[in-house]
Design a protein around this motif. Sequence first.
Motif, mmCIF file in Angstrom:
data_model
loop_
_atom_site.group_PDB
_atom_site.id
_atom_site.type_symbol
_atom_site.label_atom_id
_atom_site.label_comp_id
_atom_site.label_asym_id
_atom_site.label_seq_id
_atom_site.Cartn_x
_atom_site.Cartn_y
_atom_site.Cartn_z
ATOM 1 N N ALA A 7 62.900 43.711 66.621
ATOM 2 C CA ALA A 7 64.269 42.833 66.945
ATOM 3 C C ALA A 7 65.648 42.585 66.185
ATOM 4 C CB ALA A 7 63.541 40.713 66.925
ATOM 5 N N GLN A 8 65.129 42.997 65.128
ATOM 6 C CA GLN A 8 66.003 43.062 64.427
ATOM 7 C C GLN A 8 66.958 44.384 64.267
ATOM 8 O OE1 GLN A 8 64.768 43.768 60.324
ATOM 9 N NE2 GLN A 8 66.760 44.896 59.935
ATOM 10 N N LEU A 11 68.857 43.438 67.670
ATOM 11 C CA LEU A 11 69.877 42.778 67.415
ATOM 12 C C LEU A 11 71.276 43.086 66.272
ATOM 13 C CD1 LEU A 11 68.230 39.080 67.067
ATOM 14 C CD2 LEU A 11 69.508 39.867 69.326
ATOM 15 N N GLU A 66 76.728 41.944 72.624
ATOM 16 C CA GLU A 66 74.880 41.193 73.608
ATOM 17 C C GLU A 66 75.071 41.404 74.895
ATOM 18 O OE1 GLU A 66 78.864 38.790 73.572
ATOM 19 O OE2 GLU A 66 78.110 40.054 72.024
ATOM 20 N N TYR A 87 64.473 32.569 75.616
ATOM 21 C CA TYR A 87 64.984 33.562 74.904
ATOM 22 C C TYR A 87 65.231 32.619 74.095
ATOM 23 C CZ TYR A 87 61.708 36.695 77.203
ATOM 24 O OH TYR A 87 60.800 37.650 78.125
ATOM 25 N N LEU A 90 64.677 32.639 68.128
ATOM 26 C CA LEU A 90 64.490 34.155 67.464
ATOM 27 C C LEU A 90 63.362 34.774 66.940
ATOM 28 C CD1 LEU A 90 65.596 37.066 66.173
ATOM 29 C CD2 LEU A 90 65.271 35.282 64.113
ATOM 30 N N ILE A 93 61.835 36.050 70.868
ATOM 31 C CA ILE A 93 62.374 37.469 71.285
ATOM 32 C C ILE A 93 61.697 37.994 69.930
ATOM 33 C CG2 ILE A 93 64.535 38.631 70.605
ATOM 34 C CD1 ILE A 93 66.504 36.350 70.695
ATOM 35 N N GLU A 94 60.847 37.662 69.093
ATOM 36 C CA GLU A 94 60.579 38.588 68.252
ATOM 37 C C GLU A 94 58.654 38.389 68.937
ATOM 38 O OE1 GLU A 94 60.344 36.348 64.693
ATOM 39 O OE2 GLU A 94 62.408 37.200 63.357
ATOM 40 N N VAL A 296 69.475 39.066 60.797
ATOM 41 C CA VAL A 296 70.784 39.069 62.211
ATOM 42 C C VAL A 296 70.755 38.348 62.646
ATOM 43 C CG1 VAL A 296 68.084 40.126 62.802
ATOM 44 C CG2 VAL A 296 67.936 38.260 63.182
ATOM 45 N N VAL A 298 72.106 36.133 66.233
ATOM 46 C CA VAL A 298 70.771 36.338 67.754
ATOM 47 C C VAL A 298 71.930 35.256 68.150
ATOM 48 C CG1 VAL A 298 69.395 34.311 66.626
ATOM 49 C CG2 VAL A 298 69.162 36.194 68.578
#
Length: 513
Positions: A7-8, A11, A66, A87, A90, A93-94, A296, A298
């Motif tokens: 995710a990091q 994003l 994005e 989503y 965060l 998403i993770e 991040v 997000v």
Amino acid sequence: MDGKRLAQGLLNATGDDLRLVYALVMETKLYDLLLAKAKDVMTKDLNHFEQNLQEEIKRLHQYPDEQLQLQLFLYMLEQLEIKGAHYNLLTEIEYACTQIVEKAHALQLKQDKQYKQFAEKRDEQPSVSLVLYQMQKIFESFDQGRADLDDETTENLIQQIEAYIQSLPLEKQRQIKEKLNIDELTNSTIQQLIATQGTAVLMAIIVEVAGFAAFTTLTSTIAATAGLLGVTLPFGAYMFATSALSILTGPVGLALIAVGGGALINYQNKKVRKAFIPIGIVQLLLPAVIEEKQPVQVERFIQEWQKLYDKQQKILQEIATYEMTQQQQQAKKDVFKEQMRLQTDQHAKKQAMLTNKLAAIEKCSDLIAVHEKSPAYIQLTGEMANILQTMNKKRNEIEANRKQAGLWNTVKNTFANQSITSQLKELNEKYRLKEQLRIEEVVKMKPQQLKAQCITAEEYQFELDQLQKEIQITRTSIQQTKDAISTTERQIQQLKGECKKHQKKWYGLEHIV
């Protein structure tokens, strides 16, 4: 942790770095790779894969970061057959990224025996295993190509590495020397380390200390300086190209090249594109695995996804509204149909009553006085008598024909009698019509003896006419309602098609309807 890292990386990916991964993973097809490889053979001074890649990156600048992040994210979910979800946070998403890494890890284990051995020995988290394995493959490619370098190129390569180390902060240099167990970082010590331990060991330690920037800089620098595999691409494309090369020179690639058939290429393309997914995931994981966790951004990613979800919900709400309207229209049509049924039943009953009343009037027509008979009544009576007279003659003709003997007369008269019978039917119908007209004339005349019955018959007729008008109005209402239902159905189907198209473009929305 795997999900947080991906995710990091996802994003925080922006600009050309993001577009590079997007182009490699989503836009590169097996056919394109084969075509570029064939063109390279014809024009050796130009890397067609790199040229196509740069053109694609340039094209992708028309889209915001994005949007590309989200498309890349959803594409990975689709290719790895992970169901979509909300989503909005965060953590959501993770969690999806955790599934992506786990699936990519499992896919890599299945399709790469060397990776399986590597992962089993190290027992790292999947995200770390994927990154370290790819780094090792890159470093090994340097060592494999180093033996073919001339002295001048080798010296230039060593100078490049030395210059990079010297550019690092003193504390970083100290840590590198400590891990390499040497006192000084000079041209000669670097040369000795490369000769005895290989480029891979030296590179791994530099990256471990200096982080992601060291990896990106040195891999690109060494590849460009040494000309390994002819690659002068950014590090991400380099990793992709080395992996793609292994596919192209493997059993699948060789079969495709040998056969040269478009059908086979199309058949294998989906499988090969899925094989590239782990490579793209490694591109995103690299900064997060090599360096410390970074904050991040997000919010825009979530807003972009929310727009897609909101659009789907708007379409679904419109469909629900139209479906409710359709139900109401159907109920309305059912009411009209029931209404017409009742009107039709009432009409039939009233018609039977009128028919009986008119029959009774006809039976009593001999009670009509001569002075009460209208000219129309007298004329109709005469015409009816003439028709009866003609019908009697026709019947006599049939009887006479039947009495004639002989085969020829029998055949001839059979056809003649059929014709006369048909004429009799027409005359009988004509008689019935005249009879009906005469009854109606009696009702208009209202003779003294039948006046009450005639008035009642007129009332029945008036009620029948009104019922017929009501039936026609109801029939029109039913047809209008049917048309409205058809229009609503078309609107529903159009919206469903729009929704399906939206869901096809943006994977996962169909799972959260």
